[in-house]
Design an enzyme around this catalytic site. Structure first.
Site, PDB file in Angstrom:
ATOM      1  N   ASN A   1     -23.663   5.147  17.052  1.00 15.97           N
ATOM      2  CA  ASN A   1     -24.855   5.120  16.210  1.00 15.97           C
ATOM      3  C   ASN A   1     -24.890   3.916  15.271  1.00 15.97           C
ATOM      4  O   ASN A   1     -25.688   2.995  15.443  1.00 15.97           O
ATOM      5  CB  ASN A   1     -24.941   6.424  15.403  1.00 15.97           C
ATOM      6  CG  ASN A   1     -26.330   6.688  14.874  1.00 15.97           C
ATOM      7  OD1 ASN A   1     -27.109   5.774  14.630  1.00 15.97           O
ATOM      8  ND2 ASN A   1     -26.653   7.951  14.676  1.00 15.97           N
ATOM      9  N   ASP A   2     -24.039   3.903  14.261  1.00 14.96           N
ATOM     10  CA  ASP A   2     -24.083   2.862  13.235  1.00 14.96           C
ATOM     11  C   ASP A   2     -23.833   1.463  13.793  1.00 14.96           C
ATOM     12  O   ASP A   2     -24.408   0.492  13.305  1.00 14.96           O
ATOM     13  CB  ASP A   2     -23.063   3.162  12.135  1.00 14.96           C
ATOM     14  CG  ASP A   2     -23.360   4.472  11.418  1.00 14.96           C
ATOM     15  OD1 ASP A   2     -24.549   4.740  11.162  1.00 14.96           O
ATOM     16  OD2 ASP A   2     -22.414   5.226  11.143  1.00 14.96           O
ATOM     17  N   VAL A   3     -22.989   1.363  14.820  1.00 18.03           N
ATOM     18  CA  VAL A   3     -22.605   0.041  15.331  1.00 18.03           C
ATOM     19  C   VAL A   3     -23.680  -0.571  16.219  1.00 18.03           C
ATOM     20  O   VAL A   3     -23.522  -1.704  16.700  1.00 18.03           O
ATOM     21  CB  VAL A   3     -21.271   0.113  16.103  1.00 18.03           C
ATOM     22  CG1 VAL A   3     -20.154   0.552  15.181  1.00 18.03           C
ATOM     23  CG2 VAL A   3     -21.375   1.024  17.311  1.00 18.03           C
TER      24      VAL A   3
ATOM     25  N   ALA B   1     -22.600   6.723   8.586  1.00 18.62           N
ATOM     26  CA  ALA B   1     -22.966   5.989   7.372  1.00 18.62           C
ATOM     27  C   ALA B   1     -24.096   6.683   6.620  1.00 18.62           C
ATOM     28  O   ALA B   1     -24.409   6.312   5.488  1.00 18.62           O
ATOM     29  CB  ALA B   1     -23.385   4.571   7.727  1.00 18.62           C
TER      30      ALA B   1
END
Length: 465
Positions: free
Chosen positions: A394-396, A435
């Site tokens: 997700n965040d990356v 995050a």
């Protein structure tokens, strides 16, 4: 009783094996060999240390009992723990290393004559410095690792916890610690020693709570470094060569890894050490996701796109770890290869919850190493890629890292999956990543959301293929 010269030789052999272990662990192809070197080196160090006691006294029997008990508990936990919980396990074990350093320092301070450091109130200055630093770093490692464990486990929020003046408070406490160590060496008053430990426990908490969940892999690496320096400091106090070598190796390698990861994430290494980076207000982020249109599909849609693609890039993330989907993913890739599709894997430096998390999972599924590429090696390939199959990363993959200065991940290099012709994103829901922010990629025109458990969706795609 083993002679001092022979003891030094065995410790030297142990240290060389530890160096070879680190060398082996630097590459997936030699990681098993590296682990073996590490095991042999540790076995030699433990056996030689026990033999150096010299007799089967009550103390020796206690040592043996505790060694068997601790080893059995550690082996049981490591055997039972799932791969998804490995980051928590690492954080937990780091905390124990730190606590052990504190206990050894306390024991040496209260009984200096046993450790040949002098006698109460007249301990050698060098020994006081060593045990003070070892205890301080160990205490910081202990409480810092506990906070990391709670964040990773979900017991504590992964969002940064900040308050006004936090950086200055951390800096002030650090300076106070150095002042207390100076006064302890000058006066050898017990109060200063206990105050050093208490402040260090507090500082460990304050250093980690401001760090957001998306940056937790760097925290794990940093705490690994701290635990090594704590062990090295205590090694000097105990005059144990093996402990000094091992601690220095762990401390330096952890620091180097933290630096490499910070550079890969466009973060400041010194800010990591001081704590508190990535701490921004997230209240305005991700509020409007329910108002945005989302295209969703099923396994047949995904199979059709991938079957007719010439190239597919797999982007694994924590969702793959949770679902234990790596074996199904390998099977799906084998089917695609038989259909003439070129398949590669793209790994972000902080994908998952600890350094190398995705590499370990893919190695477990026997994915060929030459198909796995780091961010810098493969990021330009997304523009020419037909399909990017994102499995819980997700965040990356969040484009917000490049567009929103208020985002806690702003400035972090991401995998440019949005540049692919089609993006298949496997996720249970539209919930934010670790995050705590919404992923803009979900709402792009070229993204097809596959709402399902990662393993089940991948197995369904295999059936459709």
């Amino acid at each position: 009783m083993i002679s001092e010269n022979l003891l030094a030789i065995f410790y030297l052999i142990s240290g060389v094996l530890f160096i070879l272990a680190l060398r082996g662990l630097s590459s997936p192809e030699t990681s098993r060999q590296g682990n073996l070197f590490g095991i042999i080196g540790m076995a030699i160090a433990i056996v030689v240390t026990i033999i150096s006691v010299g007799n089967f006294s009550t103390g020796f029997l206690y040592l043996l009992i505790l060694l068997v008990l601790g080893g059995s508990i550690g082996a049981f936990i490591a055997y039972k723990i799932p791969m998804t919980a490995m980051p928590e396990l690492v954080a937990g074990f780091h905390s124990l290393v730190g606590l052990a350093a504190v206990f050894v320092a306390i024991s040496a301070f209260l009984n200096p004559e046993i450790f040949n450091l002098g006698f109460s109130g007249n301990i050698k200055i060098a020994s006081l410095i060593e045990m003070s630093l070892g205890a301080a770093i160990g205490a910081i490692t202990f409480t810092g690792s506990i906070i990391a464990f709670l964040k990773l486990r979900g017991i504590m929020s992964g969002s940064p916890i900040t308050f006004f003046g936090q950086h200055y408070l951390n800096l002030t406490l650090g300076l106070i610690l150095f002042g207390l160590i100076f006064y302890l060496c000058k006066t050898q008053v017990d109060t200063w020693f206990w105050t050093i430990i208490i402040i260090s426990f507090l500082l460990g908490v304050l250093l980690i709570i401001p760090i957001g969940g998306a940056d937790m892999p760097v925290v794990i690496s940093m705490l690994n470094s701290y635990s090594g320096w704590a062990a090295a400091g205590i090694g000097f106090t105990l005059e144990n060569t093996a402990l000094i070598i091992t601690g220095a190796l762990v401390g330096s390698s952890g620091a180097i890894l933290s630096y490499i990861m910070c550079k890969g994430m466009n973060r400041s290494f010194f800010n990591v050490i001081l704590g508190g980076w990535g701490a921004t207000d997230q209240t305005s982020l991700g509020k409007s996701k329910e108002q945005k249109p989302v295209k969703s599909g099923n396994s047949d849609d995904a199979a059709f796109l991938m079957k007719n693609a010439s190239s597919v890039i797999i982007v694994p993330g924590y969702g793959m770890a949770v679902a234990q989907a790596q074996h199904a993913l390998r099977e799906m890739v084998d089917v695609l290869k038989k259909n003439g599709v070129k398949v590669t894997y793209a790994i972000h430096p902080v994908a998952g919850r600890m350094p190398g998390h995705m590499n370990v999972l893919l190695a477990e599924a026997n994915v060929p190493y030459d198909e796995v590429f780091e961010l810098e090696e493969i990021n330009n390939d997304f523009a020419n890629c037909d399909v990017a199959y994102v499995i819980g990363a997700n965040d990356v993959t969040n484009p917000v890292a490049k567009t929103d200065p208020q985002s806690p991940i702003y400035g972090m290099p991401i995998l440019d999956v949005e540049k692919s012709k089609s993006v298949l994103f496997v996720k249970r829901s539209l919930s934010p990543g670790y995050a705590g922010i919404d992923n803009d990629l979900f709402y792009r025109d070229n993204t097809l959301m596959l709402f399902s458990d990662a393993k089940k969706m991948t197995e369904d795609i295999i059936k459709s293929l």
